[in-house]
Design a protein around this motif. Structure first.
Motif, PDB file in Angstrom:
ATOM      1  N   GLY B   6       0.806  -1.210   0.000  1.00 55.25           N
ATOM      2  CA  GLY B   6       0.000   0.000   0.000  1.00 55.25           C
ATOM      3  C   GLY B   6       0.840   1.262   0.000  1.00 55.25           C
ATOM      4  N   GLN B   7       1.922   1.234   0.759  1.00 54.49           N
ATOM      5  CA  GLN B   7       2.807   2.399   0.802  1.00 54.49           C
ATOM      6  C   GLN B   7       3.490   2.620  -0.543  1.00 54.49           C
ATOM      7  OE1 GLN B   7       5.067   0.959   4.127  1.00 54.49           O
ATOM      8  NE2 GLN B   7       4.000   2.259   5.613  1.00 54.49           N
ATOM      9  N   VAL B   8       3.943   1.533  -1.134  1.00 53.26           N
ATOM     10  CA  VAL B   8       4.570   1.636  -2.445  1.00 53.26           C
ATOM     11  C   VAL B   8       3.574   2.200  -3.451  1.00 53.26           C
ATOM     12  CG1 VAL B   8       5.598   0.337  -4.333  1.00 53.26           C
ATOM     13  CG2 VAL B   8       6.151  -0.258  -1.975  1.00 53.26           C
ATOM     14  N   ALA B   9       2.374   1.666  -3.407  1.00 53.27           N
ATOM     15  CA  ALA B   9       1.342   2.106  -4.339  1.00 53.27           C
ATOM     16  C   ALA B   9       1.125   3.606  -4.221  1.00 53.27           C
ATOM     17  CB  ALA B   9       0.045   1.353  -4.067  1.00 53.27           C
ATOM     18  N   LYS B  10       1.002   4.070  -2.991  1.00 55.00           N
ATOM     19  CA  LYS B  10       0.751   5.494  -2.787  1.00 55.00           C
ATOM     20  C   LYS B  10       1.917   6.323  -3.307  1.00 55.00           C
ATOM     21  CE  LYS B  10      -1.493   6.882   0.856  1.00 55.00           C
ATOM     22  NZ  LYS B  10      -1.767   7.113   2.316  1.00 55.00           N
ATOM     23  N   GLU B  11       3.123   5.897  -3.009  1.00 56.39           N
ATOM     24  CA  GLU B  11       4.299   6.664  -3.448  1.00 56.39           C
ATOM     25  C   GLU B  11       4.411   6.725  -4.962  1.00 56.39           C
ATOM     26  OE1 GLU B  11       8.300   6.960  -1.955  1.00 56.39           O
ATOM     27  OE2 GLU B  11       7.702   5.699  -0.258  1.00 56.39           O
ATOM     28  N   CYS B  12       3.952   5.661  -5.607  1.00 58.26           N
ATOM     29  CA  CYS B  12       4.067   5.620  -7.065  1.00 58.26           C
ATOM     30  C   CYS B  12       2.832   6.176  -7.760  1.00 58.26           C
ATOM     31  CB  CYS B  12       4.274   4.190  -7.538  1.00 58.26           C
ATOM     32  SG  CYS B  12       5.791   3.455  -6.959  1.00 58.26           S
ATOM     33  N   GLY B  13       1.805   6.428  -6.992  1.00 56.23           N
ATOM     34  CA  GLY B  13       0.576   6.903  -7.613  1.00 56.23           C
ATOM     35  C   GLY B  13      -0.116   5.845  -8.450  1.00 56.23           C
ATOM     36  N   VAL B  14       0.040   4.603  -8.064  1.00 53.31           N
ATOM     37  CA  VAL B  14      -0.668   3.539  -8.776  1.00 53.31           C
ATOM     38  C   VAL B  14      -1.514   2.749  -7.780  1.00 53.31           C
ATOM     39  CG1 VAL B  14       1.226   3.313 -10.425  1.00 53.31           C
ATOM     40  CG2 VAL B  14       1.105   1.764  -8.464  1.00 53.31           C
ATOM     41  N   ASP B  15      -2.302   1.836  -8.288  1.00 49.73           N
ATOM     42  CA  ASP B  15      -3.164   1.015  -7.469  1.00 49.73           C
ATOM     43  C   ASP B  15      -2.385  -0.211  -6.964  1.00 49.73           C
ATOM     44  OD1 ASP B  15      -6.546   0.621  -7.529  1.00 49.73           O
ATOM     45  OD2 ASP B  15      -5.266  -1.019  -6.825  1.00 49.73           O
ATOM     46  N   VAL B  16      -2.754  -0.675  -5.796  1.00 48.63           N
ATOM     47  CA  VAL B  16      -2.154  -1.895  -5.253  1.00 48.63           C
ATOM     48  C   VAL B  16      -2.239  -3.049  -6.260  1.00 48.63           C
ATOM     49  CG1 VAL B  16      -2.517  -3.715  -3.555  1.00 48.63           C
ATOM     50  CG2 VAL B  16      -2.528  -1.333  -2.837  1.00 48.63           C
ATOM     51  N   GLU B  17      -3.374  -3.150  -6.880  1.00 45.72           N
ATOM     52  CA  GLU B  17      -3.583  -4.243  -7.835  1.00 45.72           C
ATOM     53  C   GLU B  17      -2.604  -4.161  -8.994  1.00 45.72           C
ATOM     54  OE1 GLU B  17      -5.715  -6.568  -7.106  1.00 45.72           O
ATOM     55  OE2 GLU B  17      -6.370  -5.444  -5.348  1.00 45.72           O
ATOM     56  N   THR B  18      -2.257  -2.959  -9.371  1.00 45.86           N
ATOM     57  CA  THR B  18      -1.299  -2.784 -10.461  1.00 45.86           C
ATOM     58  C   THR B  18       0.046  -3.374 -10.072  1.00 45.86           C
ATOM     59  OG1 THR B  18      -2.423  -0.769 -11.115  1.00 45.86           O
ATOM     60  CG2 THR B  18      -0.190  -1.068 -11.929  1.00 45.86           C
ATOM     61  N   ILE B  19       0.432  -3.170  -8.826  1.00 46.75           N
ATOM     62  CA  ILE B  19       1.712  -3.704  -8.367  1.00 46.75           C
ATOM     63  C   ILE B  19       1.691  -5.227  -8.372  1.00 46.75           C
ATOM     64  CG2 ILE B  19       3.314  -3.795  -6.427  1.00 46.75           C
ATOM     65  CD1 ILE B  19       2.536  -0.984  -5.734  1.00 46.75           C
ATOM     66  N   ARG B  20       0.597  -5.778  -7.885  1.00 48.91           N
ATOM     67  CA  ARG B  20       0.489  -7.244  -7.930  1.00 48.91           C
ATOM     68  C   ARG B  20       0.530  -7.731  -9.370  1.00 48.91           C
ATOM     69  NH1 ARG B  20      -2.567 -10.865  -5.689  1.00 48.91           N
ATOM     70  NH2 ARG B  20      -4.569  -9.993  -6.302  1.00 48.91           N
ATOM     71  N   PHE B  21      -0.107  -6.985 -10.241  1.00 44.55           N
ATOM     72  CA  PHE B  21      -0.094  -7.340 -11.657  1.00 44.55           C
ATOM     73  C   PHE B  21       1.325  -7.288 -12.224  1.00 44.55           C
ATOM     74  CE2 PHE B  21      -0.123  -5.803 -16.037  1.00 44.55           C
ATOM     75  CZ  PHE B  21      -0.777  -6.857 -16.657  1.00 44.55           C
ATOM     76  N   TYR B  22       2.069  -6.251 -11.908  1.00 46.00           N
ATOM     77  CA  TYR B  22       3.443  -6.135 -12.391  1.00 46.00           C
ATOM     78  C   TYR B  22       4.302  -7.279 -11.850  1.00 46.00           C
ATOM     79  CZ  TYR B  22       2.660  -1.424 -14.279  1.00 46.00           C
ATOM     80  OH  TYR B  22       2.224  -0.345 -15.002  1.00 46.00           O
ATOM     81  N   GLU B  23       4.006  -7.684 -10.652  1.00 45.81           N
ATOM     82  CA  GLU B  23       4.766  -8.804 -10.081  1.00 45.81           C
ATOM     83  C   GLU B  23       4.499 -10.079 -10.878  1.00 45.81           C
ATOM     84  OE1 GLU B  23       4.510  -9.192  -5.766  1.00 45.81           O
ATOM     85  OE2 GLU B  23       4.521 -11.364  -6.019  1.00 45.81           O
ATOM     86  N   ARG B  24       3.229 -10.371 -11.085  1.00 46.46           N
ATOM     87  CA  ARG B  24       2.857 -11.536 -11.881  1.00 46.46           C
ATOM     88  C   ARG B  24       3.506 -11.485 -13.255  1.00 46.46           C
ATOM     89  NH1 ARG B  24      -3.054 -10.746 -12.260  1.00 46.46           N
ATOM     90  NH2 ARG B  24      -2.942  -9.482 -10.378  1.00 46.46           N
ATOM     91  N   ASP B  25       3.617 -10.292 -13.781  1.00 40.99           N
ATOM     92  CA  ASP B  25       4.088 -10.097 -15.136  1.00 40.99           C
ATOM     93  C   ASP B  25       5.615 -10.060 -15.210  1.00 40.99           C
ATOM     94  OD1 ASP B  25       2.649  -9.825 -17.604  1.00 40.99           O
ATOM     95  OD2 ASP B  25       3.668  -7.905 -17.855  1.00 40.99           O
TER      96      ASP B  25
END
Lengths: 154, 154
Positions: B6-25
């Motif tokens: 959540g902290q990463v998401a906020k700092e990057c201005g993206v959604d938590v789900e996007t980060i999980r998606f990038y991880e999968r990808d």
DNA sequence: CTTGACACCGTAGCAGGGTACGGGGGCATC
DNA sequence: GATGCCCCCGTACCCTGCTACGGTGTCAAG
């Protein structure tokens, strides 16, 4: 009497369907259809389509490209309005250029490092992309990323 | 002990789900999950994600971005190979920069024309984007394009 | 020990930008 | 007048890149 859709497609290196799609989407004008109802294009539609493709490759959406292409002064748009929109786009483009130049620098550093030196473990692109930073303490743990293989597969 | 997703998401201005998606990808590494299985990120993942976003805005696909981020010399990749790939990308980027500079010029011409002059009917972006052409015979018939309205709607 | 914010997972859905398909017609050429 | 190539249209499908959902678990604060 104008190019057929197939000729335009070939010249632009796109599919016929793409051109019909762009027409539906308002990116290119509906052409004349003199004889049997077949589309007949003036030659400059080729430029327009190539512009669309290039702009798309630069990260502009079709909507933005429509906006760009509509930047002209006519009976429905004032000079001020056009100027304002153009200036916004110029700023946008300058930022893109700057980002690309940073990426280019990072890659050039990478190839330079490669020439003289052996393994550089951490990701040099990220190192070089920090705001005005130009070296960076290497961090150990040079693990591989899992997930999908990045290139190097063929 | 590291940032939460959540902290990463906020700092990057993206959604938590996007980060999980990038991880999968495969765009970001699977982080440590010390205690309850929650992801804990090192701070530099923020840079990585911001890089992804910027590159995306410049027209690179996630696949290409993965390739860019994987450009490093390690046990599995030779220097030559990395250098070759980096140089290809540099060429690619140079072309993008050139296209953007052409677009910028065209827009600057447009605002300049706007300053001193009245209506310019045909699309100046296309005029200015022809290879080394810099005026162009105006063509009459300054029709509007139909299809979806391009901006000027708010 | 409950409440609330945040995390987990898997799967489904969605917008953008095409791409493919199927059925029908025009026109030149053999 | 049949063959072949290109065109027409509408609809359906596809890939990319997220985004939302629903059900569950965790942990910190009150």
């Amino acid at each position: 009497m104008g190019l057929t859709i197939g000729q335009v497609a070939k010249e632009c290196g796109v599919d016929v369907e793409t051109i019909r799609f762009y027409e539906r989407d308002g990116l290119i004008r509906q052409p004349a259809r003199p004889d049997s109802g077949f589309r007949r294009y003036p030659p400059d539609v080729v430029k327009r389509i190539l512009f669309v493709r290039r702009a798309k490759a630069l990260g502009f959406s079709l909507r933005e490209i429509r906006d760009l292409l509509s930047l002209r002064v006519d009976s429905a748009t004032t000079c001020d309005e056009v100027k304002k929109r153009a200036e916004e786009k110029i700023i946008d483009i300058k930022n893109k250029i700057r980002s690309l130049q940073e990426m280019k620098h990072a890659l050039e550093k990478l190839t330079a490092a490669c020439r003289g030196r052996g393994p550089t473990a951490e990701c040099p692109i990220l190192e070089a992309l920090e705001d005005g930073n130009d070296a960076g303490t290497p961090k150990g743990t040079p693990e591989q990323y899992p997930g999908k293989q990045a290139a190097t597969k063929g």
